[in-house]
Design a protein around this motif. Structure first.
Motif, PDB file in Angstrom:
ATOM      1  N   VAL A 130       0.917  -1.128   0.036  1.00 47.55           N
ATOM      2  CA  VAL A 130      -0.197   0.085  -0.029  1.00 47.55           C
ATOM      3  C   VAL A 130       1.062   1.224  -0.135  1.00 47.55           C
ATOM      4  CG1 VAL A 130      -1.997   1.046   1.138  1.00 47.55           C
ATOM      5  CG2 VAL A 130      -1.772  -1.310   1.335  1.00 47.55           C
ATOM      6  N   ARG A 131       1.594   1.437  -1.193  1.00 47.58           N
ATOM      7  CA  ARG A 131       2.333   2.404  -1.379  1.00 47.58           C
ATOM      8  C   ARG A 131       2.486   3.103  -2.859  1.00 47.58           C
ATOM      9  NH1 ARG A 131       6.561  -1.246   1.357  1.00 47.58           N
ATOM     10  NH2 ARG A 131       7.087  -1.786  -0.800  1.00 47.58           N
ATOM     11  N   TRP A 132       2.222   4.382  -2.867  1.00 45.39           N
ATOM     12  CA  TRP A 132       2.003   5.137  -3.943  1.00 45.39           C
ATOM     13  C   TRP A 132       3.093   4.997  -4.919  1.00 45.39           C
ATOM     14  CZ3 TRP A 132      -2.517   6.666  -4.883  1.00 45.39           C
ATOM     15  CH2 TRP A 132      -3.489   7.154  -3.874  1.00 45.39           C
ATOM     16  N   ASP A 133       4.266   5.172  -4.321  1.00 46.59           N
ATOM     17  CA  ASP A 133       5.587   5.194  -5.197  1.00 46.59           C
ATOM     18  C   ASP A 133       5.812   3.942  -5.866  1.00 46.59           C
ATOM     19  OD1 ASP A 133       5.782   7.975  -4.783  1.00 46.59           O
ATOM     20  OD2 ASP A 133       7.229   7.378  -3.382  1.00 46.59           O
ATOM     21  N   ASP A 134       5.544   2.810  -5.338  1.00 48.52           N
ATOM     22  CA  ASP A 134       5.751   1.433  -5.827  1.00 48.52           C
ATOM     23  C   ASP A 134       4.951   1.106  -7.056  1.00 48.52           C
ATOM     24  OD1 ASP A 134       7.160  -0.640  -3.447  1.00 48.52           O
ATOM     25  OD2 ASP A 134       6.472   1.219  -2.934  1.00 48.52           O
ATOM     26  N   PHE A 135       3.559   1.703  -6.832  1.00 46.20           N
ATOM     27  CA  PHE A 135       2.733   1.487  -8.205  1.00 46.20           C
ATOM     28  C   PHE A 135       3.067   2.602  -9.268  1.00 46.20           C
ATOM     29  CE2 PHE A 135       0.109  -0.913  -5.539  1.00 46.20           C
ATOM     30  CZ  PHE A 135      -1.015  -1.114  -6.060  1.00 46.20           C
ATOM     31  N   ALA A 136       3.652   3.838  -8.973  1.00 41.84           N
ATOM     32  CA  ALA A 136       4.577   4.617  -9.879  1.00 41.84           C
ATOM     33  C   ALA A 136       5.562   4.000 -10.614  1.00 41.84           C
ATOM     34  CB  ALA A 136       4.721   5.889  -9.377  1.00 41.84           C
ATOM     35  N   ALA A 137       6.284   3.196  -9.946  1.00 40.02           N
ATOM     36  CA  ALA A 137       7.372   2.541 -10.449  1.00 40.02           C
ATOM     37  C   ALA A 137       7.156   1.119 -11.160  1.00 40.02           C
ATOM     38  CB  ALA A 137       8.428   2.113  -9.326  1.00 40.02           C
ATOM     39  N   GLY A 138       5.953   1.030 -11.303  1.00 40.98           N
ATOM     40  CA  GLY A 138       5.321  -0.137 -12.238  1.00 40.98           C
ATOM     41  C   GLY A 138       5.348  -1.499 -11.688  1.00 40.98           C
ATOM     42  N   THR A 139       5.151  -1.578 -10.516  1.00 42.36           N
ATOM     43  CA  THR A 139       4.941  -2.906  -9.547  1.00 42.36           C
ATOM     44  C   THR A 139       4.092  -3.910 -10.222  1.00 42.36           C
ATOM     45  OG1 THR A 139       5.287  -4.109  -7.535  1.00 42.36           O
ATOM     46  CG2 THR A 139       4.071  -2.312  -7.683  1.00 42.36           C
ATOM     47  N   VAL A 140       2.969  -3.133 -10.492  1.00 45.99           N
ATOM     48  CA  VAL A 140       1.846  -3.921 -10.639  1.00 45.99           C
ATOM     49  C   VAL A 140       1.938  -4.608 -12.217  1.00 45.99           C
ATOM     50  CG1 VAL A 140      -0.820  -3.737 -11.675  1.00 45.99           C
ATOM     51  CG2 VAL A 140       0.050  -2.605  -9.619  1.00 45.99           C
ATOM     52  N   GLU A 141       2.246  -3.642 -13.109  1.00 47.72           N
ATOM     53  CA  GLU A 141       2.593  -3.940 -14.568  1.00 47.72           C
ATOM     54  C   GLU A 141       3.498  -5.041 -14.811  1.00 47.72           C
ATOM     55  OE1 GLU A 141       0.617  -0.014 -14.663  1.00 47.72           O
ATOM     56  OE2 GLU A 141       2.419  -0.947 -13.394  1.00 47.72           O
ATOM     57  N   ARG A 142       4.696  -4.813 -13.990  1.00 45.21           N
ATOM     58  CA  ARG A 142       5.806  -5.746 -13.864  1.00 45.21           C
ATOM     59  C   ARG A 142       5.344  -7.073 -13.459  1.00 45.21           C
ATOM     60  NH1 ARG A 142      11.238  -5.405 -10.721  1.00 45.21           N
ATOM     61  NH2 ARG A 142       9.971  -4.479  -9.025  1.00 45.21           N
ATOM     62  N   THR A 143       4.403  -7.057 -12.480  1.00 47.20           N
ATOM     63  CA  THR A 143       3.981  -8.405 -12.168  1.00 47.20           C
ATOM     64  C   THR A 143       2.979  -9.014 -13.182  1.00 47.20           C
ATOM     65  OG1 THR A 143       4.157  -7.988  -9.926  1.00 47.20           O
ATOM     66  CG2 THR A 143       2.630  -9.836 -10.216  1.00 47.20           C
ATOM     67  N   LEU A 144       1.982  -8.355 -13.434  1.00 48.87           N
ATOM     68  CA  LEU A 144       0.892  -9.042 -14.365  1.00 48.87           C
ATOM     69  C   LEU A 144       1.152  -9.008 -15.687  1.00 48.87           C
ATOM     70  CD1 LEU A 144      -2.181  -7.039 -12.859  1.00 48.87           C
ATOM     71  CD2 LEU A 144      -0.918  -9.133 -11.991  1.00 48.87           C
ATOM     72  N   ARG A 145       1.863  -8.233 -16.389  1.00 48.42           N
ATOM     73  CA  ARG A 145       2.417  -8.212 -17.851  1.00 48.42           C
ATOM     74  C   ARG A 145       2.587  -9.688 -18.333  1.00 48.42           C
ATOM     75  NH1 ARG A 145       5.307  -4.405 -18.404  1.00 48.42           N
ATOM     76  NH2 ARG A 145       3.651  -2.825 -19.281  1.00 48.42           N
ATOM     77  N   PRO A 146       3.491 -10.784 -17.622  1.00 50.55           N
ATOM     78  CA  PRO A 146       3.680 -11.889 -18.194  1.00 50.55           C
ATOM     79  C   PRO A 146       2.768 -12.862 -17.896  1.00 50.55           C
ATOM     80  CG  PRO A 146       5.397 -10.990 -16.625  1.00 50.55           C
ATOM     81  CD  PRO A 146       4.211 -10.136 -16.631  1.00 50.55           C
ATOM     82  N   VAL A 147       1.780 -12.534 -17.150  1.00 48.35           N
ATOM     83  CA  VAL A 147       0.593 -13.495 -16.750  1.00 48.35           C
ATOM     84  C   VAL A 147      -0.640 -13.396 -17.170  1.00 48.35           C
ATOM     85  CG1 VAL A 147       2.058 -14.358 -14.747  1.00 48.35           C
ATOM     86  CG2 VAL A 147       0.326 -12.798 -14.401  1.00 48.35           C
ATOM     87  N   LEU A 148      -1.092 -11.846 -17.327  1.00 50.38           N
ATOM     88  CA  LEU A 148      -2.595 -11.813 -17.857  1.00 50.38           C
ATOM     89  C   LEU A 148      -2.614 -12.555 -19.196  1.00 50.38           C
ATOM     90  CD1 LEU A 148      -3.693  -8.177 -17.135  1.00 50.38           C
ATOM     91  CD2 LEU A 148      -3.927 -10.131 -15.912  1.00 50.38           C
ATOM     92  N   PRO A 149      -1.891 -12.841 -20.360  1.00 41.51           N
ATOM     93  CA  PRO A 149      -2.201 -13.274 -21.607  1.00 41.51           C
ATOM     94  C   PRO A 149      -2.474 -14.779 -21.091  1.00 41.51           C
ATOM     95  CG  PRO A 149      -0.202 -11.858 -21.783  1.00 41.51           C
ATOM     96  CD  PRO A 149      -0.579 -11.862 -20.088  1.00 41.51           C
ATOM     97  N   ARG A 150      -2.133 -15.321 -20.149  1.00 40.61           N
ATOM     98  CA  ARG A 150      -2.273 -16.932 -19.858  1.00 40.61           C
ATOM     99  C   ARG A 150      -3.281 -17.052 -19.014  1.00 40.61           C
ATOM    100  NH1 ARG A 150       2.743 -19.197 -17.462  1.00 40.61           N
ATOM    101  NH2 ARG A 150       1.667 -21.079 -18.491  1.00 40.61           N
TER     102      ARG A 150
END
Length: 333
Positions: A130-150
């Protein structure tokens, strides 16, 4: 990674429980991570450690202990794949005892199998800070981008309002500034890659009508469509109960303007930018409340029977919602 696996095993009844809290509690993982982070920040090995290398080690600790880099969907045929995410506890300055039912759900469901009308399904999970700056640094995209297509379904999950579950229809591109777990405030548009193409709104593709109609548990479930917007040509924010109007500027999605809304916005925007048709969206759980007589933060009682019962009910209902969402069928009369 071992910390995450031990927390998952504990929540799912494998190995020693350790301590005197019930197995389903998400807080020991959070507390352990804080302790490990403190030690790593102060570690002074004899061979020397650059600031960049220390930051890289802290990043590995943060990602590994939340399951972000150990999502194992498998390659076999004959089953569906589901991704569920949760959050750390937050607002601990208000009550140091607080847990997060979305985090407890992530621990309880990681690597589990469920039966659905579409056949067997495997659930993989991860948690987020629960931290704004982690989200701005792309932690969500880095985690989800490899797996969402699957995956065949994904849902982000967070704690919402008292006594109800909301399937959030719309997510807004706005940060409202509420302090995070570092007491940092951010009031600005959601910072995403290629901001020139950033939409003001994204929307769920979860089958919200089927979820609302199904008998998933004791908490009422709502298709939540309310947003806050600045209408096209307007100067101030207004609440619209039936979703955003054409050309409006976001000020709060159905899930508000905090990180619950932001993870939903980022995940669904990533879905759209990848051109995926997978069902995905956000589910807000009820607030995890302490039992009667234990509402005072100064009591020192970090758990009680009501708290543990409420957490278990929420986890069970989220599991049921996920099963319905994967294979929506008409409710049983």
């Amino acid at each position: 990674a071992g910390l995450w696996r031990r927390a998952v095993d504990r929540a799912q009844g494998r190995g020693p429980a350790g301590g005197d809290l019930s197995r389903g509690d998400d807080r020991p993982l959070y507390w352990a991570r804080l302790g490990m982070t403190r030690e790593l920040r102060g570690w002074e090995p004899g061979f020397g450690l650059s600031a960049a290398r220390r930051a890289a080690l802290l990043d590995r600790l943060e990602r590994g202990s939340r399951g972000q880099d150990s999502i194992r969907l498998g390659s076999g045929a004959g089953y569906k794949r589901i991704l569920v995410t949760g959050f750390d506890p937050f607002t601990l300055d208000r009550d140091i005892r607080i847990g997060n039912p979305s985090g407890a759900t992530a621990l309880a469901l990681d690597g589990t199998w469920i039966s659905t009308a579409a056949g067997p399904a495997r659930i993989e999970t991860a948690m987020f800070p629960v931290r704004w700056d982690d989200f701005a640094a792309g932690t969500v995209e880095r985690t989800l981008r490899p797996v969402l297509p699957r995956v065949d379904l994904f849902t982000t999950v967070s704690q919402g309002r008292v006594g109800r579950i909301d399937v959030e229809r719309f997510n807004g591109a706005w940060r409202g500034g509420f302090p995070d777990n570092e007491n940092v405030s951010r009031t600005e548009p959601v910072p995403v890659p290629d901001p020139a193409s950033r939409p003001q709104w994204t929307r769920t593709t979860l089958p919200y009508a089927a979820i609302v109609a199904a008998r998933t548990g004791p908490f009422p479930v709502y298709d939540h469509t309310s947003v806050t917007e600045i209408p096209a040509g307007g100067t101030g924010p207004v609440v619209r109960e039936d979703g955003p109007s054409a050309g409006s500027v976001a000020r709060a999605g159905g899930g508000g303007d905090y990180l619950s809304n932001e993870i939903a916005y980022r995940a669904t925007l990533l879905r759209d930018r990848l051109g995926l048709s997978v069902p995905g969206g956000h589910v807000h759980t009820p607030v995890l409340e302490f039992g009667a007589g234990n509402e005072d933060p100064s009591s020192g009682e970090v758990t009680d029977a009501g708290f543990e019962r409420n957490r278990g009910v929420i986890v069970g209902q989220v599991r049921a919602i996920v099963a319905v969402a994967l294979s929506p069928t008409p409710p049983v009369p």
